[in-house]
Each structure stands twice: as structure tokens, then as C-alpha cells.
Write a protein that holds these residues in place. Structure first.
Motif, PDB file in Angstrom:
ATOM      1  N   ASP A   2      -6.749   5.788   3.477  1.00  0.00           N
ATOM      2  CA  ASP A   2      -5.880   4.488   3.120  1.00  0.00           C
ATOM      3  C   ASP A   2      -4.661   4.581   3.872  1.00  0.00           C
ATOM      4  O   ASP A   2      -3.771   5.101   4.146  1.00  0.00           O
ATOM      5  CB  ASP A   2      -5.443   4.871   1.717  1.00  0.00           C
ATOM      6  CG  ASP A   2      -6.618   4.758   0.681  1.00  0.00           C
ATOM      7  OD1 ASP A   2      -7.678   3.765   0.920  1.00  0.00           O
ATOM      8  OD2 ASP A   2      -6.516   5.474  -0.276  1.00  0.00           O
ATOM      9  N   TRP A   3      -4.643   3.223   4.665  1.00  0.00           N
ATOM     10  CA  TRP A   3      -3.732   2.907   5.463  1.00  0.00           C
ATOM     11  C   TRP A   3      -2.112   2.226   4.904  1.00  0.00           C
ATOM     12  O   TRP A   3      -1.323   2.289   5.530  1.00  0.00           O
ATOM     13  CB  TRP A   3      -4.166   1.925   6.444  1.00  0.00           C
ATOM     14  CG  TRP A   3      -5.092   2.265   7.537  1.00  0.00           C
ATOM     15  CD1 TRP A   3      -5.047   3.488   7.947  1.00  0.00           C
ATOM     16  CD2 TRP A   3      -6.148   1.865   7.788  1.00  0.00           C
ATOM     17  NE1 TRP A   3      -6.562   3.742   8.691  1.00  0.00           N
ATOM     18  CE2 TRP A   3      -7.186   2.698   8.631  1.00  0.00           C
ATOM     19  CE3 TRP A   3      -6.885   0.550   7.527  1.00  0.00           C
ATOM     20  CZ2 TRP A   3      -8.437   2.394   9.152  1.00  0.00           C
ATOM     21  CZ3 TRP A   3      -8.121   0.130   8.088  1.00  0.00           C
ATOM     22  CH2 TRP A   3      -8.986   1.286   8.903  1.00  0.00           C
ATOM     23  N   ALA A   4      -2.624   1.783   3.613  1.00  0.00           N
ATOM     24  CA  ALA A   4      -1.328   1.228   2.624  1.00  0.00           C
ATOM     25  C   ALA A   4      -1.275   1.996   1.249  1.00  0.00           C
ATOM     26  O   ALA A   4      -2.515   1.918   0.767  1.00  0.00           O
ATOM     27  CB  ALA A   4      -1.456  -0.045   2.658  1.00  0.00           C
ATOM     28  N   TYR A   5      -0.494   2.678   0.886  1.00  0.00           N
ATOM     29  CA  TYR A   5      -0.535   3.234  -0.423  1.00  0.00           C
ATOM     30  C   TYR A   5       0.710   3.117  -1.096  1.00  0.00           C
ATOM     31  O   TYR A   5       1.751   2.990  -0.422  1.00  0.00           O
ATOM     32  CB  TYR A   5      -1.030   4.524  -0.335  1.00  0.00           C
ATOM     33  CG  TYR A   5      -0.125   5.570   0.334  1.00  0.00           C
ATOM     34  CD1 TYR A   5      -0.253   5.585   1.739  1.00  0.00           C
ATOM     35  CD2 TYR A   5       0.874   6.419  -0.273  1.00  0.00           C
ATOM     36  CE1 TYR A   5       0.736   6.321   2.612  1.00  0.00           C
ATOM     37  CE2 TYR A   5       1.541   7.335   0.462  1.00  0.00           C
ATOM     38  CZ  TYR A   5       1.887   7.441   1.849  1.00  0.00           C
ATOM     39  OH  TYR A   5       2.627   8.112   2.295  1.00  0.00           O
ATOM     40  N   GLU A  11       8.014  -0.685  -6.192  1.00  0.00           N
ATOM     41  CA  GLU A  11       8.649  -1.747  -5.154  1.00  0.00           C
ATOM     42  C   GLU A  11       8.366  -1.533  -3.823  1.00  0.00           C
ATOM     43  O   GLU A  11       8.660  -2.094  -2.801  1.00  0.00           O
ATOM     44  CB  GLU A  11      10.138  -1.598  -5.335  1.00  0.00           C
ATOM     45  CG  GLU A  11      10.475  -2.435  -6.727  1.00  0.00           C
ATOM     46  CD  GLU A  11      10.318  -3.910  -6.432  1.00  0.00           C
ATOM     47  OE1 GLU A  11      11.080  -4.447  -5.776  1.00  0.00           O
ATOM     48  OE2 GLU A  11       9.788  -4.702  -7.368  1.00  0.00           O
ATOM     49  N   LYS A  12       7.946  -0.243  -3.475  1.00  0.00           N
ATOM     50  CA  LYS A  12       7.967   0.183  -2.051  1.00  0.00           C
ATOM     51  C   LYS A  12       6.336   0.273  -1.751  1.00  0.00           C
ATOM     52  O   LYS A  12       5.436   0.999  -2.465  1.00  0.00           O
ATOM     53  CB  LYS A  12       8.550   1.637  -1.888  1.00  0.00           C
ATOM     54  CG  LYS A  12      10.056   1.562  -1.869  1.00  0.00           C
ATOM     55  CD  LYS A  12      10.772   2.454  -1.799  1.00  0.00           C
ATOM     56  CE  LYS A  12      12.051   2.550  -2.000  1.00  0.00           C
ATOM     57  NZ  LYS A  12      13.075   3.726  -2.107  1.00  0.00           N
ATOM     58  N   LEU A  13       5.979   0.103  -0.619  1.00  0.00           N
ATOM     59  CA  LEU A  13       4.631   0.290  -0.038  1.00  0.00           C
ATOM     60  C   LEU A  13       4.570   1.089   1.274  1.00  0.00           C
ATOM     61  O   LEU A  13       5.394   1.101   2.047  1.00  0.00           O
ATOM     62  CB  LEU A  13       3.933  -1.046   0.515  1.00  0.00           C
ATOM     63  CG  LEU A  13       2.430  -0.883   0.954  1.00  0.00           C
ATOM     64  CD1 LEU A  13       1.438  -0.590  -0.261  1.00  0.00           C
ATOM     65  CD2 LEU A  13       2.019  -2.202   1.405  1.00  0.00           C
ATOM     66  N   TYR A  14       4.021   2.219   1.311  1.00  0.00           N
ATOM     67  CA  TYR A  14       4.027   3.032   2.369  1.00  0.00           C
ATOM     68  C   TYR A  14       2.641   3.047   3.303  1.00  0.00           C
ATOM     69  O   TYR A  14       1.706   2.509   2.651  1.00  0.00           O
ATOM     70  CB  TYR A  14       3.913   4.558   1.586  1.00  0.00           C
ATOM     71  CG  TYR A  14       5.007   4.875   0.824  1.00  0.00           C
ATOM     72  CD1 TYR A  14       6.223   5.405   1.549  1.00  0.00           C
ATOM     73  CD2 TYR A  14       5.104   4.527  -0.479  1.00  0.00           C
ATOM     74  CE1 TYR A  14       7.332   5.912   0.850  1.00  0.00           C
ATOM     75  CE2 TYR A  14       6.584   4.953  -1.024  1.00  0.00           C
ATOM     76  CZ  TYR A  14       7.313   5.422  -0.350  1.00  0.00           C
ATOM     77  OH  TYR A  14       8.617   5.846  -1.166  1.00  0.00           O
ATOM     78  N   ILE A  36      -1.586  11.492  -1.117  1.00  0.00           N
ATOM     79  CA  ILE A  36      -0.064  11.051  -1.928  1.00  0.00           C
ATOM     80  C   ILE A  36      -0.090   9.975  -2.682  1.00  0.00           C
ATOM     81  O   ILE A  36      -0.644   9.118  -2.048  1.00  0.00           O
ATOM     82  CB  ILE A  36       0.851  11.062  -0.626  1.00  0.00           C
ATOM     83  CG1 ILE A  36       1.095  12.382   0.221  1.00  0.00           C
ATOM     84  CG2 ILE A  36       2.320  10.706  -1.389  1.00  0.00           C
ATOM     85  CD1 ILE A  36       2.212  12.564   1.153  1.00  0.00           C
ATOM     86  N   GLY A  37       0.266   9.753  -3.788  1.00  0.00           N
ATOM     87  CA  GLY A  37       0.364   8.882  -4.582  1.00  0.00           C
ATOM     88  C   GLY A  37      -0.982   8.453  -4.787  1.00  0.00           C
ATOM     89  O   GLY A  37      -2.013   9.168  -5.217  1.00  0.00           O
ATOM     90  N   ASP A  38      -1.444   7.163  -4.508  1.00  0.00           N
ATOM     91  CA  ASP A  38      -2.774   6.534  -4.764  1.00  0.00           C
ATOM     92  C   ASP A  38      -3.509   6.572  -3.699  1.00  0.00           C
ATOM     93  O   ASP A  38      -4.747   5.834  -3.468  1.00  0.00           O
ATOM     94  CB  ASP A  38      -2.802   5.371  -5.521  1.00  0.00           C
ATOM     95  CG  ASP A  38      -2.139   3.960  -4.725  1.00  0.00           C
ATOM     96  OD1 ASP A  38      -1.643   4.493  -3.678  1.00  0.00           O
ATOM     97  OD2 ASP A  38      -1.961   3.039  -5.377  1.00  0.00           O
TER      98      ASP A  38
END
Ligand code: SF4
Length: 208
Positions: A2-5, A11-14, A36-38
């Protein structure tokens, strides 16, 4: 991969745009978990600008987040061109841009990239990781293979690159923070890192 998670704060996108890194830290989470996370973060693929923007749209689009963070499992500045191309799009959508980095970008690219990064990044967090070059090399084991220099620089060059990045960062970014991984250091080493971050950049130290 996943390139965005998302992770903890909605409120934050990694962003996870490379698994490559110029360090091989003993504490790197890459060796402990693929998630990490989703986000599933381990893989060989790296996104193009279009693929990254598609991944962000899949999460609602950049306008849905107050902050977008270049981080990932690797060193994001290895994808410098992607950072420079995509960050203005995030800002135009109203998001603040943060960079979590090991501070090797100038060494990796063989030139001073701080002015370029400063144009598109609002906040930077530099992984200080150790109070001395010796401890840094011991804990982070700099990996020479991702640096296109011949002959390869000595490991101490990576410590120098990181401390130089941190020292000059306040001239280029609105907010500068340094970080260490708490469980890898003695209490007195953490305090020495705190003083080093303050002396180099007037930066606070985040103990992770
Ligand atoms: S700098 Fe970060 S991504 Fe690179 S090896 Fe160390 S902890 Fe992992």
C-alpha cells in the motif's frame, strides 16, 4: 504493497513510496512486521506519480487530510523526484506536508537537495538515532549500496550527512524535529541526543 495508508490519526495520511533505505537499523520495523496501521508496507514495487495519486484518491483524496507524511518503511528521499512533484499537489488541496527522513538525502543524490525539499515540505523529522558517530554506525549500519558514489563513502559520512541535514534544516523548513528510538539507547544517551538536537538545530527530540 500500500502506497498510502492510515495510522492512528484519521487526519493524517502516510505515504510509503520505497522500501529501499541507506540504513539498515537494528530496530527497523521492517524486520518485525509487514504492516503499519491499515497498510501492507513490504514489497518491491514503487509507485509512479500517477499510481501514488490514484492510491491517495482511493483514500478520499488529499483534501481529506490535514497532513500528508512522506515516510514508509524505507527512506522516502530516495524518491526525491516524486516528493518534489507530488507535494505541491497536496498543498494545493489544503494539506500540510511532512517528511520523516534519515537525513541522507544530500549524500544519496550527490548534491544539496535541501533548497528543493524546503520548497515543498512544511515539517521535517530527522532520525538522529544516536549521540555519536560511533553509536550511529553501530545502530544504523549505513548501507552503501543505495548511494551512487564510487568509491563509496565511509560509514561516518552518513552520520555527517544526517547531522548536516539537521543543522541546516531550520533554514529550509517551518518546523524541525529530531527523533530517537527510546529502547535502543541508555537514558544518558537520550539526554545527549536531546542536547545535540537542540544545539544543531534548536529542535525538540521525539523519543519513539
Ligand atoms: S532509517 Fe528508518 S527505514 Fe531505514 S533502516 Fe532505519 S528505521 Fe528502517
Amino acid at each position: 504493497m500500500d502506497w498510502a495508508y492510515q495510522y492512528r490519526d484519521p487526519e493524517k495520511l502516510y505515504l510509503n513510496v520505497t522500501n529501499r533505505c541507506s540504513n539498515r537499523c537494528s530496530f527497523c520495523v521492517r524486520s518485525q512486521t509487514a504492516r503499519i496501521g491499515d497498510g501492507l508496507l513490504v514489497g518491491d514495487s514503487e509507485p509512479s506519480l500517477e499510481e501514488l495519486l490514484d492510491a491517495i484518491e482511493h483514500r478520499g483524496g488529499p483534501e481529506c487530510f490535514s497532513e500528508i507524511v512522506w515516510c514508509g518503511y524505507g527512506e522516502p528521499t530516495i524518491r526525491l523526484d516524486l516528493i518534489l512533484d507530488a507535494s505541491p499537489i497536496f498543498r494545493d488541496a489544503g494539506a500540510r506536508v511532512r517528511l520523516n527522513t534519515n537525513g541522507h538525502a544530500c549524500l544519496i543524490h550527490g548534491r544539496d537537495v535541501l533548497p528543493d525539499l524546503g520548497e515543498v515540505v512544511d515539517r521535517v523529522s530527522v532520525s538522529l538515532n544516536a549521540p555519536t558517530a560511533e553509536r550511529y554506525i553501530e545502530l544504523c549500519d549505513p548501507d552503501l549500496h543505495n548511494v551512487p558514489w564510487k568509491p563509496s563513502p565511509a560509514p561516518v559520512a552518513f552520520w555527517k550527512a544526517m547531522t548536516d541535514f539537521l543543522r541546516r534544516a531550520p533554514h529550509h523548513f517551518a518546523e524541525v524535529q529530531a527523533s530517537v528510538v527510546g529502547h535502543t539507547l541508555e537514558a544518558d544517551e537520550i539526554e545527549r541526543c536531546r542536547m545535540l538536537a537542540r544545539d544543531l538545530a534548536g529542535a525538540t527530540l521525539r523519543v519513539r
